[in-house]
Motif scaffolding. Sequence first.
Motif, PDB file in Angstrom:
ATOM      1  N   VAL A   1       0.739  -1.066  -0.043  1.00 40.89           N
ATOM      2  CA  VAL A   1       0.049   0.044   0.022  1.00 40.89           C
ATOM      3  C   VAL A   1       1.030   1.283   0.059  1.00 40.89           C
ATOM      4  CG1 VAL A   1      -1.510   1.365   1.355  1.00 40.89           C
ATOM      5  CG2 VAL A   1      -1.728  -1.146   1.340  1.00 40.89           C
ATOM      6  N   ARG A   2       0.685   2.307  -0.732  1.00 34.00           N
ATOM      7  CA  ARG A   2       1.289   3.558  -0.812  1.00 34.00           C
ATOM      8  C   ARG A   2       0.708   4.197   0.401  1.00 34.00           C
ATOM      9  NH1 ARG A   2       2.125   7.873  -5.544  1.00 34.00           N
ATOM     10  NH2 ARG A   2       3.411   9.376  -4.382  1.00 34.00           N
ATOM     11  N   SER A   3       1.634   4.593   1.493  1.00 32.45           N
ATOM     12  CA  SER A   3       1.264   5.156   2.540  1.00 32.45           C
ATOM     13  C   SER A   3       0.771   6.515   2.432  1.00 32.45           C
ATOM     14  CB  SER A   3       2.425   5.028   3.534  1.00 32.45           C
ATOM     15  OG  SER A   3       1.873   5.599   4.768  1.00 32.45           O
ATOM     16  N   GLN A   4      -0.265   6.851   3.106  1.00 31.73           N
ATOM     17  CA  GLN A   4      -0.788   8.374   3.103  1.00 31.73           C
ATOM     18  C   GLN A   4      -0.555   9.045   4.408  1.00 31.73           C
ATOM     19  OE1 GLN A   4      -4.872   9.694   1.342  1.00 31.73           O
ATOM     20  NE2 GLN A   4      -5.360   9.114   3.407  1.00 31.73           N
ATOM     21  N   HIS A   5      -0.485   8.291   5.515  1.00 31.10           N
ATOM     22  CA  HIS A   5      -0.660   8.680   6.979  1.00 31.10           C
ATOM     23  C   HIS A   5       1.076   8.409   7.471  1.00 31.10           C
ATOM     24  CE1 HIS A   5      -4.885   8.827   6.304  1.00 31.10           C
ATOM     25  NE2 HIS A   5      -4.880   7.547   6.300  1.00 31.10           N
ATOM     26  N   ASN A   6       1.561   9.460   8.146  1.00 29.35           N
ATOM     27  CA  ASN A   6       2.618   9.224   8.769  1.00 29.35           C
ATOM     28  C   ASN A   6       2.378   9.059  10.122  1.00 29.35           C
ATOM     29  OD1 ASN A   6       5.592   9.683   9.474  1.00 29.35           O
ATOM     30  ND2 ASN A   6       5.399  11.812   9.352  1.00 29.35           N
ATOM     31  N   ARG A   7       2.140   7.852  10.288  1.00 28.20           N
ATOM     32  CA  ARG A   7       1.821   7.421  11.678  1.00 28.20           C
ATOM     33  C   ARG A   7       2.603   7.462  13.003  1.00 28.20           C
ATOM     34  NH1 ARG A   7      -0.443   4.184   7.834  1.00 28.20           N
ATOM     35  NH2 ARG A   7      -2.742   3.373   8.022  1.00 28.20           N
ATOM     36  N   VAL A   8       1.851   7.779  14.077  1.00 32.85           N
ATOM     37  CA  VAL A   8       2.837   7.846  15.099  1.00 32.85           C
ATOM     38  C   VAL A   8       2.953   6.362  15.743  1.00 32.85           C
ATOM     39  CG1 VAL A   8       2.944   8.402  17.498  1.00 32.85           C
ATOM     40  CG2 VAL A   8       1.770  10.029  15.831  1.00 32.85           C
ATOM     41  N   LEU A   9       4.134   6.114  16.034  1.00 34.21           N
ATOM     42  CA  LEU A   9       4.706   4.717  16.432  1.00 34.21           C
ATOM     43  C   LEU A   9       4.460   4.437  17.807  1.00 34.21           C
ATOM     44  CD1 LEU A   9       8.190   4.658  14.263  1.00 34.21           C
ATOM     45  CD2 LEU A   9       6.059   3.528  13.651  1.00 34.21           C
ATOM     46  N   PRO A  10       4.238   3.335  18.292  1.00 38.00           N
ATOM     47  CA  PRO A  10       4.158   2.988  19.719  1.00 38.00           C
ATOM     48  C   PRO A  10       5.352   3.212  20.469  1.00 38.00           C
ATOM     49  CG  PRO A  10       3.241   1.224  18.212  1.00 38.00           C
ATOM     50  CD  PRO A  10       4.029   1.970  17.359  1.00 38.00           C
TER      51      PRO A  10
END
Length: 164
Positions: free
Chosen positions: A28-37
Amino acid sequence: MCIGDRESDMLEMMVKARDLGYPADYLVRSQHNRVLPSGGKLWDKVMAQPPVGRIRFMLPAGRGRKSRTVEQDIRIERVQLSDKAKGAIEVSCLVASEVNAPAGVKPVVWRLLSNRVASTLEQASELIDWYRSRWEIELFFLILKEGCRVERLQLSDKDIDPAQ
């Protein structure tokens, strides 16, 4: 293999794939710069890694764009993403960022997520080739929609007399 663009960057899909035992690999092409645990942001963590190598390919011509050679540095990191419950999903995050882009041209940058383990340039190149194969599909649909005007040909409902 399920390959998706930014609209497919849904955590729920990744959780469902995990819960089903990954019946199909996804990219998947990532859209969200997620916060990592563990803290920090996903893309920053990957970009802090040294490149595993560089790839080169021909970017096909598109709307208002001439074909050209693209060189990208490849960075990969296997990370844990929170599943928003009490668990995590392990994914390979790959960032392919163009180097030496021509003046006045927006550099080609892809941020990809996959359940496949990717830690080498060869494995990353395979994922990028899969993602690049989407262009052929997009071109096919563009021809259907704009060239053949297939959406105008779709069937519509019509009242039918059951006595006929």
